[in-house]
Design a protein around this motif. Sequence first.
Motif, PDB file in Angstrom:
ATOM      1  N   GLU A  25       0.836  -1.191   0.000  1.00  0.00           N
ATOM      2  CA  GLU A  25       0.000   0.000   0.000  1.00  0.00           C
ATOM      3  C   GLU A  25       0.877   1.249   0.000  1.00  0.00           C
ATOM      4  O   GLU A  25       1.617   1.486   0.948  1.00  0.00           O
ATOM      5  CB  GLU A  25      -0.935   0.018   1.222  1.00  0.00           C
ATOM      6  CG  GLU A  25      -2.142  -0.859   1.062  1.00  0.00           C
ATOM      7  CD  GLU A  25      -3.031  -0.438  -0.096  1.00  0.00           C
ATOM      8  OE1 GLU A  25      -3.303   0.765  -0.276  1.00  0.00           O
ATOM      9  OE2 GLU A  25      -3.451  -1.345  -0.849  1.00  0.00           O
ATOM     10  N   HIS A  26       0.833   2.000  -1.055  1.00  0.00           N
ATOM     11  CA  HIS A  26       1.546   3.274  -1.175  1.00  0.00           C
ATOM     12  C   HIS A  26       1.052   3.966  -2.436  1.00  0.00           C
ATOM     13  O   HIS A  26       0.297   3.387  -3.228  1.00  0.00           O
ATOM     14  CB  HIS A  26       3.067   3.063  -1.226  1.00  0.00           C
ATOM     15  CG  HIS A  26       3.512   2.114  -2.300  1.00  0.00           C
ATOM     16  ND1 HIS A  26       3.546   2.443  -3.632  1.00  0.00           N
ATOM     17  CD2 HIS A  26       3.924   0.833  -2.213  1.00  0.00           C
ATOM     18  CE1 HIS A  26       3.967   1.407  -4.332  1.00  0.00           C
ATOM     19  NE2 HIS A  26       4.195   0.408  -3.492  1.00  0.00           N
ATOM     20  N   GLU A  27       1.467   5.196  -2.617  1.00  0.00           N
ATOM     21  CA  GLU A  27       1.110   5.902  -3.844  1.00  0.00           C
ATOM     22  C   GLU A  27       1.968   5.375  -4.982  1.00  0.00           C
ATOM     23  O   GLU A  27       3.104   4.967  -4.782  1.00  0.00           O
ATOM     24  CB  GLU A  27       1.336   7.407  -3.672  1.00  0.00           C
ATOM     25  CG  GLU A  27       0.293   8.062  -2.799  1.00  0.00           C
ATOM     26  CD  GLU A  27       0.400   9.571  -2.862  1.00  0.00           C
ATOM     27  OE1 GLU A  27       0.722  10.121  -3.924  1.00  0.00           O
ATOM     28  OE2 GLU A  27       0.144  10.181  -1.821  1.00  0.00           O
ATOM     29  N   GLY A  28       1.419   5.400  -6.155  1.00  0.00           N
ATOM     30  CA  GLY A  28       2.159   4.939  -7.313  1.00  0.00           C
ATOM     31  C   GLY A  28       2.099   3.431  -7.461  1.00  0.00           C
ATOM     32  O   GLY A  28       1.413   2.725  -6.707  1.00  0.00           O
ATOM     33  N   PHE A  29       2.802   2.946  -8.452  1.00  0.00           N
ATOM     34  CA  PHE A  29       2.798   1.524  -8.785  1.00  0.00           C
ATOM     35  C   PHE A  29       4.217   0.972  -8.706  1.00  0.00           C
ATOM     36  O   PHE A  29       5.186   1.687  -8.898  1.00  0.00           O
ATOM     37  CB  PHE A  29       2.241   1.308 -10.202  1.00  0.00           C
ATOM     38  CG  PHE A  29       0.844   1.813 -10.366  1.00  0.00           C
ATOM     39  CD1 PHE A  29      -0.232   1.064  -9.923  1.00  0.00           C
ATOM     40  CD2 PHE A  29       0.603   3.051 -10.943  1.00  0.00           C
ATOM     41  CE1 PHE A  29      -1.532   1.526 -10.068  1.00  0.00           C
ATOM     42  CE2 PHE A  29      -0.696   3.529 -11.094  1.00  0.00           C
ATOM     43  CZ  PHE A  29      -1.765   2.765 -10.649  1.00  0.00           C
ATOM     44  N   ASP A  30       4.318  -0.329  -8.455  1.00  0.00           N
ATOM     45  CA  ASP A  30       5.618  -0.989  -8.413  1.00  0.00           C
ATOM     46  C   ASP A  30       6.071  -1.429  -9.807  1.00  0.00           C
ATOM     47  O   ASP A  30       7.241  -1.353 -10.134  1.00  0.00           O
ATOM     48  CB  ASP A  30       5.571  -2.201  -7.482  1.00  0.00           C
ATOM     49  CG  ASP A  30       5.319  -1.771  -6.045  1.00  0.00           C
ATOM     50  OD1 ASP A  30       6.132  -0.990  -5.515  1.00  0.00           O
ATOM     51  OD2 ASP A  30       4.309  -2.196  -5.465  1.00  0.00           O
ATOM     52  N   ALA A 132       0.334   8.643 -16.487  1.00  0.00           N
ATOM     53  CA  ALA A 132      -0.864   7.859 -16.122  1.00  0.00           C
ATOM     54  C   ALA A 132      -0.552   6.785 -15.085  1.00  0.00           C
ATOM     55  O   ALA A 132      -1.432   6.398 -14.315  1.00  0.00           O
ATOM     56  CB  ALA A 132      -1.449   7.213 -17.381  1.00  0.00           C
ATOM     57  N   PHE A 133       0.688   6.286 -15.083  1.00  0.00           N
ATOM     58  CA  PHE A 133       1.066   5.190 -14.186  1.00  0.00           C
ATOM     59  C   PHE A 133       2.376   5.540 -13.468  1.00  0.00           C
ATOM     60  O   PHE A 133       3.440   5.000 -13.799  1.00  0.00           O
ATOM     61  CB  PHE A 133       1.259   3.887 -14.978  1.00  0.00           C
ATOM     62  CG  PHE A 133       0.024   3.391 -15.671  1.00  0.00           C
ATOM     63  CD1 PHE A 133      -0.903   2.636 -14.986  1.00  0.00           C
ATOM     64  CD2 PHE A 133      -0.189   3.688 -17.009  1.00  0.00           C
ATOM     65  CE1 PHE A 133      -2.046   2.164 -15.640  1.00  0.00           C
ATOM     66  CE2 PHE A 133      -1.320   3.234 -17.659  1.00  0.00           C
ATOM     67  CZ  PHE A 133      -2.247   2.477 -16.973  1.00  0.00           C
ATOM     68  N   PRO A 134       2.321   6.436 -12.476  1.00  0.00           N
ATOM     69  CA  PRO A 134       3.565   6.788 -11.782  1.00  0.00           C
ATOM     70  C   PRO A 134       4.133   5.588 -11.033  1.00  0.00           C
ATOM     71  O   PRO A 134       3.446   4.923 -10.274  1.00  0.00           O
ATOM     72  CB  PRO A 134       3.133   7.890 -10.813  1.00  0.00           C
ATOM     73  CG  PRO A 134       1.659   7.746 -10.667  1.00  0.00           C
ATOM     74  CD  PRO A 134       1.158   7.120 -11.938  1.00  0.00           C
ATOM     75  N   LEU A 135       5.398   5.307 -11.300  1.00  0.00           N
ATOM     76  CA  LEU A 135       6.066   4.167 -10.690  1.00  0.00           C
ATOM     77  C   LEU A 135       6.933   4.618  -9.525  1.00  0.00           C
ATOM     78  O   LEU A 135       7.572   5.664  -9.589  1.00  0.00           O
ATOM     79  CB  LEU A 135       6.942   3.444 -11.711  1.00  0.00           C
ATOM     80  CG  LEU A 135       6.193   2.647 -12.783  1.00  0.00           C
ATOM     81  CD1 LEU A 135       7.145   2.201 -13.873  1.00  0.00           C
ATOM     82  CD2 LEU A 135       5.497   1.453 -12.165  1.00  0.00           C
ATOM     83  N   THR A 136       6.959   3.784  -8.482  1.00  0.00           N
ATOM     84  CA  THR A 136       7.862   4.035  -7.366  1.00  0.00           C
ATOM     85  C   THR A 136       9.218   3.473  -7.730  1.00  0.00           C
ATOM     86  O   THR A 136       9.351   2.608  -8.583  1.00  0.00           O
ATOM     87  CB  THR A 136       7.353   3.358  -6.084  1.00  0.00           C
ATOM     88  OG1 THR A 136       7.247   1.960  -6.322  1.00  0.00           O
ATOM     89  CG2 THR A 136       6.012   3.917  -5.676  1.00  0.00           C
ATOM     90  N   ARG A 137      10.239   3.936  -7.094  1.00  0.00           N
ATOM     91  CA  ARG A 137      11.593   3.433  -7.395  1.00  0.00           C
ATOM     92  C   ARG A 137      11.863   2.194  -6.704  1.00  0.00           C
ATOM     93  O   ARG A 137      11.825   1.498  -6.012  1.00  0.00           O
ATOM     94  CB  ARG A 137      12.651   4.474  -7.018  1.00  0.00           C
ATOM     95  CG  ARG A 137      12.607   5.659  -7.920  1.00  0.00           C
ATOM     96  CD  ARG A 137      13.479   5.417  -9.082  1.00  0.00           C
ATOM     97  NE  ARG A 137      13.244   6.478 -10.058  1.00  0.00           N
ATOM     98  CZ  ARG A 137      13.678   6.415 -11.282  1.00  0.00           C
ATOM     99  NH1 ARG A 137      14.322   5.387 -11.707  1.00  0.00           N
ATOM    100  NH2 ARG A 137      13.482   7.386 -12.114  1.00  0.00           N
TER     101      ARG A 137
END
Length: 137
Positions: A25-30, A132-137
């Motif tokens: 659970e966090h903002e953005g996508f893995d 559209a799909f912000p990714l986490t690092r």
Amino acid sequence: MYLINLTDEEQGVVVKVVSGERFEEHEGFDVLRCETTVSSAFVNGHLDLFVTSYDLDDWSAALDSLASGDDVTWLQSGRSPRLRVDLEGESGCTEISVYDVVDSMICTTVPVRTEEDWITTHRRMLDAVRGAFPLTR
């Protein structure tokens, strides 16, 4: 939404973003869940692909190399299908090779007549995917 759309009226290769996936659970996508499709009168195929933030950075660098006139290979980690773009292949036009290095070990190459501004178009597509799909690092 397309990340890659190298097609002409006869054949091509596309990488379509299907969804963003989260492992926690966090903002953005893995990762981005994508579908790679090869289509022609001779061969049609489909491969699933998971794309990370690092992969998007690598695609951006690949577009820079292509703009400089260099051929590129994208996704060389061995964990997913690999794509190679030859700006002027044996057919006299851009050729896209898809290598299924994970499962079937099959490779196919598709010649495509690309538009003059296709690299600029793909930079815009990459920016749209990142928006559209912000990714986490």
